[in-house]
Motif scaffolding. Structure first.
Motif, PDB file in Angstrom:
ATOM      1  N   LEU A   1     -70.079   3.019  14.555  1.00 25.12           N
ATOM      2  CA  LEU A   1     -70.552   4.357  15.009  1.00 25.12           C
ATOM      3  C   LEU A   1     -71.914   4.163  15.284  1.00 25.12           C
ATOM      4  O   LEU A   1     -72.801   4.413  16.036  1.00 25.12           O
ATOM      5  CB  LEU A   1     -70.120   5.581  14.362  1.00 25.12           C
TER       6      LEU A   1
ATOM      7  N   SER B   1     -72.034   3.990  19.002  1.00 25.36           N
ATOM      8  CA  SER B   1     -71.679   5.663  19.183  1.00 25.36           C
ATOM      9  C   SER B   1     -70.181   5.633  19.487  1.00 25.36           C
ATOM     10  O   SER B   1     -69.413   4.522  19.443  1.00 25.36           O
ATOM     11  CB  SER B   1     -72.419   6.327  20.079  1.00 25.36           C
ATOM     12  N   SER B   2     -69.767   6.734  19.657  1.00 21.39           N
ATOM     13  CA  SER B   2     -68.563   7.050  20.012  1.00 21.39           C
ATOM     14  C   SER B   2     -67.576   6.351  20.997  1.00 21.39           C
ATOM     15  O   SER B   2     -66.566   5.475  21.049  1.00 21.39           O
ATOM     16  CB  SER B   2     -68.044   8.559  20.226  1.00 21.39           C
TER      17      SER B   2
ATOM     18  N   GLN C   1     -65.298  17.647  19.141  1.00 22.87           N
ATOM     19  CA  GLN C   1     -66.375  17.141  19.786  1.00 22.87           C
ATOM     20  C   GLN C   1     -66.078  17.168  21.319  1.00 22.87           C
ATOM     21  O   GLN C   1     -64.833  17.173  21.623  1.00 22.87           O
ATOM     22  CB  GLN C   1     -66.767  15.781  19.387  1.00 22.87           C
TER      23      GLN C   1
ATOM     24  N   TRP D   1     -68.895  13.309  25.023  1.00 20.16           N
ATOM     25  CA  TRP D   1     -69.287  12.729  23.745  1.00 20.16           C
ATOM     26  C   TRP D   1     -68.551  11.551  23.512  1.00 20.16           C
ATOM     27  O   TRP D   1     -68.929  10.395  23.189  1.00 20.16           O
ATOM     28  CB  TRP D   1     -69.712  13.566  22.674  1.00 20.16           C
TER      29      TRP D   1
ATOM     30  N   MET E   1     -63.015  10.641  16.415  1.00 18.01           N
ATOM     31  CA  MET E   1     -64.239  10.862  17.305  1.00 18.01           C
ATOM     32  C   MET E   1     -64.169  12.414  17.571  1.00 18.01           C
ATOM     33  O   MET E   1     -65.300  12.942  17.479  1.00 18.01           O
ATOM     34  CB  MET E   1     -64.232  10.140  18.674  1.00 18.01           C
TER      35      MET E   1
ATOM     36  N   ILE F   1     -65.423  14.488  14.002  1.00 20.35           N
ATOM     37  CA  ILE F   1     -66.428  14.454  13.754  1.00 20.35           C
ATOM     38  C   ILE F   1     -67.611  15.730  13.871  1.00 20.35           C
ATOM     39  O   ILE F   1     -67.833  16.123  15.116  1.00 20.35           O
ATOM     40  CB  ILE F   1     -67.224  13.258  14.114  1.00 20.35           C
TER      41      ILE F   1
ATOM     42  N   ASP G   1     -70.618  15.826  11.923  1.00 19.69           N
ATOM     43  CA  ASP G   1     -72.023  15.246  11.621  1.00 19.69           C
ATOM     44  C   ASP G   1     -72.024  13.766  11.300  1.00 19.69           C
ATOM     45  O   ASP G   1     -71.633  13.050  10.480  1.00 19.69           O
ATOM     46  CB  ASP G   1     -72.496  15.898  10.085  1.00 19.69           C
ATOM     47  N   ILE G   2     -72.254  13.138  12.608  1.00 22.61           N
ATOM     48  CA  ILE G   2     -72.206  11.801  12.687  1.00 22.61           C
ATOM     49  C   ILE G   2     -73.120  10.937  11.799  1.00 22.61           C
ATOM     50  O   ILE G   2     -72.977  10.026  11.270  1.00 22.61           O
ATOM     51  CB  ILE G   2     -72.481  11.318  14.262  1.00 22.61           C
ATOM     52  N   GLU G   3     -74.425  11.510  11.528  1.00 21.63           N
ATOM     53  CA  GLU G   3     -75.165  10.917  10.681  1.00 21.63           C
ATOM     54  C   GLU G   3     -74.602  10.879   9.229  1.00 21.63           C
ATOM     55  O   GLU G   3     -74.916   9.824   8.549  1.00 21.63           O
ATOM     56  CB  GLU G   3     -76.646  11.859  10.425  1.00 21.63           C
TER      57      GLU G   3
ATOM     58  N   VAL H   1     -71.484  10.345   8.632  1.00 20.49           N
ATOM     59  CA  VAL H   1     -70.605   9.449   8.730  1.00 20.49           C
ATOM     60  C   VAL H   1     -71.166   8.039   8.690  1.00 20.49           C
ATOM     61  O   VAL H   1     -70.588   7.033   8.183  1.00 20.49           O
ATOM     62  CB  VAL H   1     -69.672   9.578  10.097  1.00 20.49           C
TER      63      VAL H   1
ATOM     64  N   ILE I   1     -65.402  11.552   7.594  1.00 20.77           N
ATOM     65  CA  ILE I   1     -64.552  12.058   8.677  1.00 20.77           C
ATOM     66  C   ILE I   1     -63.435  13.019   8.137  1.00 20.77           C
ATOM     67  O   ILE I   1     -63.142  14.104   8.842  1.00 20.77           O
ATOM     68  CB  ILE I   1     -63.906  10.873   9.486  1.00 20.77           C
TER      69      ILE I   1
END
Length: 428
Positions: free
Chosen positions: A52, A56-57, A209, A213, A289, A292, A294-296, A298, A310
């Motif tokens: 990620l 990214s996704s 999501q 995205w 994906m 998620i 809060d990707i930060e 993760v 996750i």
């Protein structure tokens, strides 16, 4: 039956090698071994945070498909080679046989060394993740507990040596164990996957999501490199889940009628796991994906494991997260056991030709356990010491994964000869 065994032994002797181990593996037990070792969805999940960060996704999802196609091509080539040369040395032996005469010894030696390093690095990465997962579970259950590098190393060593002990002391029943327990593990792994996808999607509903995205976002959180280079790194990272498909080739001398069954094993163990791996890992990747929030967190998780975040973000439950992580770790532990089974055979086979220092010792077959115990112990000793370097470092873990992929894929690249292949003979 005995005529079969005599014919198999004569075929091996024609290659210049004396039979050393009983032919106790079946097609089913080897397929189970291959499934446990490949463990694609587990391999993907263990490095999902790094992927990620790199792409990214969308990059994480689509590079998984590309990695599967690449490994499928390699697997088809290896299946062809094992049909011609069913030998436990696998890449090591094949390199010698198909390379041009002036390059054959060098290609064979380098293939053996590179393959061994790949096996060891892969084992280290698996044991490291299982140990980290156990500490993450403990941290969730005991809030005041703070994991330390020393704790992780002890867990790492425990996982590693337990896998070695299972290989040594269960050696006589290992094929039966593989056929029974691995059969259970196949069902357990698939069931765990389906339950995990269902749980995280149901618990996260309706806070998903957007599909835009999930399938198209290319924002990378790692800004140290160019996007195109990070995409390549992400592809390399997702190739990790397809490693280990050469395990069956290293047990070619432990199955009956290898000239007939070896191609069957390689088709079932190499090609099917790649296809099955994609079919299982891709839905898992997409589900992860979607949930998620809060990707930060993760990408930079407090526990050091992106998958923990996750699960927590999806379920909102410590209890559910612990159960999912425990099942995940059990599936991945099977990969460690299978790794030692395959790597010990590869080291033993090359040592028969005096490829390494201490080759005489490494080429010994334990008279009671009837397996290369010294080779398995050397693998564990090296991996134990190597693990000291990589404690509690996601960057180091990513490097370990990348190195494993590079070494394993490189060992599968042979230099073909323009001349006809000569008669079978022992590698000099």
């Amino acid at each position: 039956m005995y005529e079969h065994i005599d014919a198999d032994d004569l075929e091996l002797e024609a290659q210049g090698y004396a039979p050393a181990m009983p032919r106790r593996f079946s097609l089913l037990s080897l397929f189970s071994l291959g499934f446990a070792l490949t463990a694609t969805w587990n391999g993907f999940g263990s490095a999902i945070g790094t992927s990620l960060a790199e792409s990214s996704s969308s990059g994480t999802i689509w590079t998984l498909v590309i990695a599967a196609l690449m490994n499928l091509v390699v697997s088809l080539g290896m299946a062809e080679l094992v049909s011609a040369f069913p030998n436990s040395g696998a890449q090591y032996y094949w390199s010698f046989k198909v390379a041009s005469p002036e390059w054959a010894p060098f290609a064979s030696y380098m293939s053996a060394c590179i393959s061994t390093c790949g096996w060891w690095l892969g084992l280290a990465s698996v044991c490291n993740f299982v140990a980290a997962t156990m500490l993450a579970i403990l941290q969730i259950c005991v809030k005041e507990y703070t994991p330390s590098p020393l704790h992780q190393w002890f867990g790492y060593v425990a996982v590693l040596w337990l896998a070695v002990l299972l290989n040594i002391y269960a050696a006589r029943s290992l094929p039966a164990l593989n056929q029974y327990l691995r059969g259970i593990q196949v069902y357990f792994s698939v069931s765990t996957l389906l339950v995990t996808i269902l749980v995280i999607l149901v618990c996260a509903a309706p806070n998903y999501q957007s599909s835009v995205w999930v399938f198209t976002d290319t924002t990378n959180l790692n800004r140290s490199y160019d996007k195109s280079f990070l995409f390549v790194l992400c592809l390399l990272n997702n190739t990790y889940g397809f490693m280990g498909t050469d395990a069956g080739a290293h047990l070619a001398e432990e199955i009956p009628s290898p000239s007939i069954n070896a191609p069957k094993v390689m088709v079932s163990e190499k090609i099917y796991p790649v296809i099955i791996g994609l079919v299982t890992a891709w839905p898992f990747a997409i589900a992860c994906m979607y949930v998620i929030t809060d990707i930060e967190r993760v990408v930079s998780p407090p526990s050091g494991i992106g998958l923990v975040e996750i699960y927590l973000q999806a379920t909102g439950s410590d209890f559910a997260t612990v159960l999912l992580l425990a099942a995940f770790a059990i599936c991945l532990f099977g990969c460690a056991v299978a790794n030692i089974t395959g790597s010990s055979r590869q080291i033993w086979a090359a040592s028969r030709d005096n490829c390494y220092p201490l080759s005489t010792w490494l080429a010994e077959i334990h008279p009671k356990h009837q397996m290369p115990m010294n080779a398995a112990c050397l693998t564990a000793i090296f991996t134990t010491l190597y693990g000291v370097i990589f404690l509690r470092s996601t960057t180091a873990f990513a490097s370990m994964v990348s190195a494993n992929i590079v070494f394993m894929m490189t060992s599968m690249v042979d230099q073909p000869s323009n001349e006809p292949i000569d008669k079978d003979g022992k590698v000099d």
